[in-house]
Design a protein around this motif. Structure first.
Motif, PDB file in Angstrom:
ATOM      1  N   ARG A  18       0.841  -1.200   0.000  1.00 14.60           N
ATOM      2  CA  ARG A  18       0.000   0.000   0.000  1.00 14.60           C
ATOM      3  C   ARG A  18       0.876   1.251   0.000  1.00 14.60           C
ATOM      4  N   ARG A  19       1.907   1.219   0.799  1.00 15.66           N
ATOM      5  CA  ARG A  19       2.795   2.382   0.873  1.00 15.66           C
ATOM      6  C   ARG A  19       3.464   2.635  -0.479  1.00 15.66           C
ATOM      7  N   GLN A  20       3.889   1.567  -1.155  1.00 14.69           N
ATOM      8  CA  GLN A  20       4.514   1.746  -2.465  1.00 14.69           C
ATOM      9  C   GLN A  20       3.528   2.324  -3.479  1.00 14.69           C
ATOM     10  N   ALA A  21       2.265   1.890  -3.391  1.00 15.97           N
ATOM     11  CA  ALA A  21       1.255   2.448  -4.296  1.00 15.97           C
ATOM     12  C   ALA A  21       1.046   3.934  -4.014  1.00 15.97           C
ATOM     13  N   LEU A  22       0.998   4.299  -2.747  1.00 14.72           N
ATOM     14  CA  LEU A  22       0.789   5.706  -2.387  1.00 14.72           C
ATOM     15  C   LEU A  22       1.962   6.571  -2.840  1.00 14.72           C
ATOM     16  N   THR A  23       3.193   6.080  -2.611  1.00  9.18           N
ATOM     17  CA  THR A  23       4.360   6.871  -3.008  1.00  9.18           C
ATOM     18  C   THR A  23       4.540   6.905  -4.526  1.00  9.18           C
ATOM     19  N   SER A  24       3.851   6.004  -5.236  1.00  8.56           N
ATOM     20  CA  SER A  24       3.924   6.005  -6.700  1.00  8.56           C
ATOM     21  C   SER A  24       2.861   6.895  -7.327  1.00  8.56           C
ATOM     22  N   GLY A  25       2.040   7.549  -6.506  1.00 10.53           N
ATOM     23  CA  GLY A  25       1.091   8.519  -7.029  1.00 10.53           C
ATOM     24  C   GLY A  25      -0.365   8.147  -6.922  1.00 10.53           C
ATOM     25  N   TYR A  26      -0.686   6.970  -6.388  1.00 12.77           N
ATOM     26  CA  TYR A  26      -2.091   6.587  -6.222  1.00 12.77           C
ATOM     27  C   TYR A  26      -2.632   7.137  -4.908  1.00 12.77           C
ATOM     28  N   THR A  27      -3.891   7.492  -4.928  1.00 12.55           N
ATOM     29  CA  THR A  27      -4.552   7.923  -3.696  1.00 12.55           C
ATOM     30  C   THR A  27      -5.182   6.719  -3.009  1.00 12.55           C
ATOM     31  N   ALA A  28      -5.555   6.926  -1.732  1.00 10.97           N
ATOM     32  CA  ALA A  28      -6.227   5.837  -1.009  1.00 10.97           C
ATOM     33  C   ALA A  28      -7.520   5.445  -1.718  1.00 10.97           C
ATOM     34  N   GLY A  29      -8.220   6.425  -2.268  1.00 12.84           N
ATOM     35  CA  GLY A  29      -9.456   6.136  -2.988  1.00 12.84           C
ATOM     36  C   GLY A  29      -9.208   5.330  -4.244  1.00 12.84           C
ATOM     37  N   GLN A  30      -8.152   5.642  -4.974  1.00 13.66           N
ATOM     38  CA  GLN A  30      -7.836   4.897  -6.193  1.00 13.66           C
ATOM     39  C   GLN A  30      -7.444   3.453  -5.876  1.00 13.66           C
ATOM     40  N   ILE A  31      -6.737   3.267  -4.764  1.00 15.48           N
ATOM     41  CA  ILE A  31      -6.391   1.901  -4.347  1.00 15.48           C
ATOM     42  C   ILE A  31      -7.661   1.116  -4.039  1.00 15.48           C
ATOM     43  N   ALA A  32      -8.554   1.724  -3.277  1.00 20.19           N
ATOM     44  CA  ALA A  32      -9.815   1.050  -2.926  1.00 20.19           C
ATOM     45  C   ALA A  32     -10.639   0.739  -4.169  1.00 20.19           C
ATOM     46  N   GLU A  33     -10.662   1.660  -5.117  1.00 20.94           N
ATOM     47  CA  GLU A  33     -11.425   1.464  -6.352  1.00 20.94           C
ATOM     48  C   GLU A  33     -10.886   0.281  -7.146  1.00 20.94           C
ATOM     49  N   ARG A  34      -9.563   0.154  -7.256  1.00 20.45           N
ATOM     50  CA  ARG A  34      -8.961  -0.933  -8.026  1.00 20.45           C
ATOM     51  C   ARG A  34      -9.146  -2.288  -7.347  1.00 20.45           C
ATOM     52  N   LEU A  35      -9.156  -2.288  -6.041  1.00 22.41           N
ATOM     53  CA  LEU A  35      -9.436  -3.533  -5.322  1.00 22.41           C
ATOM     54  C   LEU A  35     -10.899  -3.928  -5.483  1.00 22.41           C
ATOM     55  N   ALA A  36     -11.781  -2.952  -5.474  1.00 25.82           N
ATOM     56  CA  ALA A  36     -13.219  -3.238  -5.578  1.00 25.82           C
ATOM     57  C   ALA A  36     -13.611  -3.740  -6.956  1.00 25.82           C
ATOM     58  N   ASP A  37     -13.005  -3.187  -8.005  1.00 20.16           N
ATOM     59  CA  ASP A  37     -13.424  -3.599  -9.356  1.00 20.16           C
ATOM     60  C   ASP A  37     -12.606  -4.776  -9.896  1.00 20.16           C
ATOM     61  N   GLY A  38     -11.669  -5.289  -9.103  1.00 16.89           N
ATOM     62  CA  GLY A  38     -10.952  -6.496  -9.484  1.00 16.89           C
ATOM     63  C   GLY A  38      -9.688  -6.286 -10.280  1.00 16.89           C
ATOM     64  N   ARG A  39      -9.315  -5.048 -10.560  1.00 13.81           N
ATOM     65  CA  ARG A  39      -8.057  -4.834 -11.266  1.00 13.81           C
ATOM     66  C   ARG A  39      -6.867  -5.252 -10.408  1.00 13.81           C
ATOM     67  N   TRP A  40      -6.947  -4.990  -9.110  1.00 15.20           N
ATOM     68  CA  TRP A  40      -5.937  -5.403  -8.150  1.00 15.20           C
ATOM     69  C   TRP A  40      -6.571  -6.396  -7.181  1.00 15.20           C
ATOM     70  N   GLU A  41      -5.745  -7.213  -6.538  1.00 14.17           N
ATOM     71  CA  GLU A  41      -6.236  -8.113  -5.496  1.00 14.17           C
ATOM     72  C   GLU A  41      -5.318  -8.047  -4.277  1.00 14.17           C
ATOM     73  N   ARG A  42      -5.905  -8.271  -3.125  1.00 11.72           N
ATOM     74  CA  ARG A  42      -5.147  -8.252  -1.874  1.00 11.72           C
ATOM     75  C   ARG A  42      -4.506  -9.613  -1.671  1.00 11.72           C
ATOM     76  N   ILE A  43      -3.197  -9.667  -1.540  1.00 14.45           N
ATOM     77  CA  ILE A  43      -2.475 -10.917  -1.334  1.00 14.45           C
ATOM     78  C   ILE A  43      -2.356 -11.230   0.160  1.00 14.45           C
ATOM     79  N   ARG A  44      -2.027 -10.241   0.945  1.00 13.37           N
ATOM     80  CA  ARG A  44      -2.075 -10.305   2.397  1.00 13.37           C
ATOM     81  C   ARG A  44      -2.225  -8.877   2.898  1.00 13.37           C
ATOM     82  N   HIS A  45      -2.324  -8.677   4.172  1.00 11.67           N
ATOM     83  CA  HIS A  45      -2.605  -7.338   4.691  1.00 11.67           C
ATOM     84  C   HIS A  45      -1.579  -6.319   4.176  1.00 11.67           C
TER      85      HIS A  45
END
Length: 315
Positions: A18-45
């Motif tokens: 999550r931290r790497q995604a944030l430092t790469s320019g994604y917002t918390a909302g964009q991370i949540a959106e990609r997890l919700a629509d299936g583009r990304w998946e959670r591997i572990r916490h």
């Protein structure tokens, strides 16, 4: 993923935090959106990956890839170099088939006097690793393939251990002296009798997971030892290289695996029918076993026994 996160993920086996995604320019909302629509998946916490389409792969290959992601997720959250990936997790990184193995947790081995056990989904083992027991795969410290095999065999069923052992022998071989050293090292481990039995039974001539399972099935039902990968010829020349031949019982047993006949195209099916006819013409009974047949092992054994009986009557 954007280019920066793509580079970071590629360096961690496809996993990013999550931290790497944030430092790469994604917002918390964009991370949540990609997890919700299936583009990304959670591997572990706190650890993610782009979703992969694995539906065309055999189940054990899907498991291997998902377990590899879990391993990299664990490593991406640690980065302290204090553990060596081991057991079936090491087999996964070595690219071996993982049929029948428990992949619910990532396995690591650590030296020193720290406490082992299950911690946050990671099974920590305490073990004395000599330099020959450790290697790297894509920069990740792992137990060497022979060590990973015997470690895994101590935690697996005989059937699953044979599947893994056949694959290791087929891919890289195993020196007798090295095997003796490793079996001595695990002599008093739980499961070591299973590991020893599997190593003795294993053969590099089993060419797939299905062939390994079928060989174990026939062994467990008391059938005689077959000749593996026997070649047959007739007056017109080469006929076939078959999975299992029982020469004393004039019977061939073949495993029909996934995609073996080119998705059942008419040309391939006709060619296979001619091949089988030629085998029968030179006096062999032919038995075919499919994945579904493993659900009724007693029926498989009985079918092979019936073929033996037919061969005796025809002799």
């Amino acid at each position: 993923m954007n280019p920066r996160l793509t580079v970071l993920a590629a360096a961690s086996g496809g996993v990013f935090s999550r931290r790497q995604a944030l430092t790469s320019g994604y917002t918390a909302g964009q991370i949540a959106e990609r997890l919700a629509d299936g583009r990304w998946e959670r591997i572990r916490h706190g650890q993610y990956a782009e979703r992969l389409d694995l539906t065309t792969m055999p189940h054990w290959d899907q498991q291997r890839i998902r377990h590899q992601l879990a391993i990299h997720a664990v490593l991406n959250s640690r980065r302290d170099g204090s553990v060596v990936i081991s057991h079936q997790s090491a087999l996964a990184l070595h690219g071996m088939p993982l049929w029948g193995l428990d992949l619910d947790r990532v396995h690591v081995t650590r030296s020193g006097d720290r406490t082992g056990g299950l911690i946050a989904g990671v099974q920590h083992h305490l073990g004395g690793l000599v330099p020959a027991d450790v290697t790297t795969v894509d920069g990740v410290p792992v137990t060497a393939l022979p060590r990973a095999l015997v470690e895994t065999a101590c935690t697996a069923s005989f059937e699953a251990a044979v599947v893994a052992a056949d694959a290791v022998l087929r891919e890289s071989g195993l020196e007798d002296a090295e095997l003796r050293r490793l079996l001595q090292a695990i002599e008093f481990w739980p499961g070591s009798p299973t590991a020893r039995a599997a190593m003795q039974f294993a053969s590099p001539l089993s060419e797939s997971v299905g062939e390994s399972r079928l060989r174990v099935l026939m062994h467990q039902f008391g059938l005689p030892d077959p000749v593996l990968q026997a070649e047959f010829y007739d007056a017109d020349g080469f006929v076939a290289r078959v999975d299992f031949d029982f020469p004393s019982d004039a019977t061939i047993v073949e495993f029909d695996g996934l995609l073996k006949y080119g998705a059942g195209s008419p040309e391939v099916l006709v060619r296979e029918k001619r091949r089988e006819d030629r085998l029968r013409a030179i006096g062999r009974q032919v038995v075919r076993v499919t994945w579904a047949d493993f659900n009724r092992p007693d029926r498989v054994a009985a079918t092979i026994g019936d073929a033996f009986a037919r061969a005796r009557r025809a002799a």
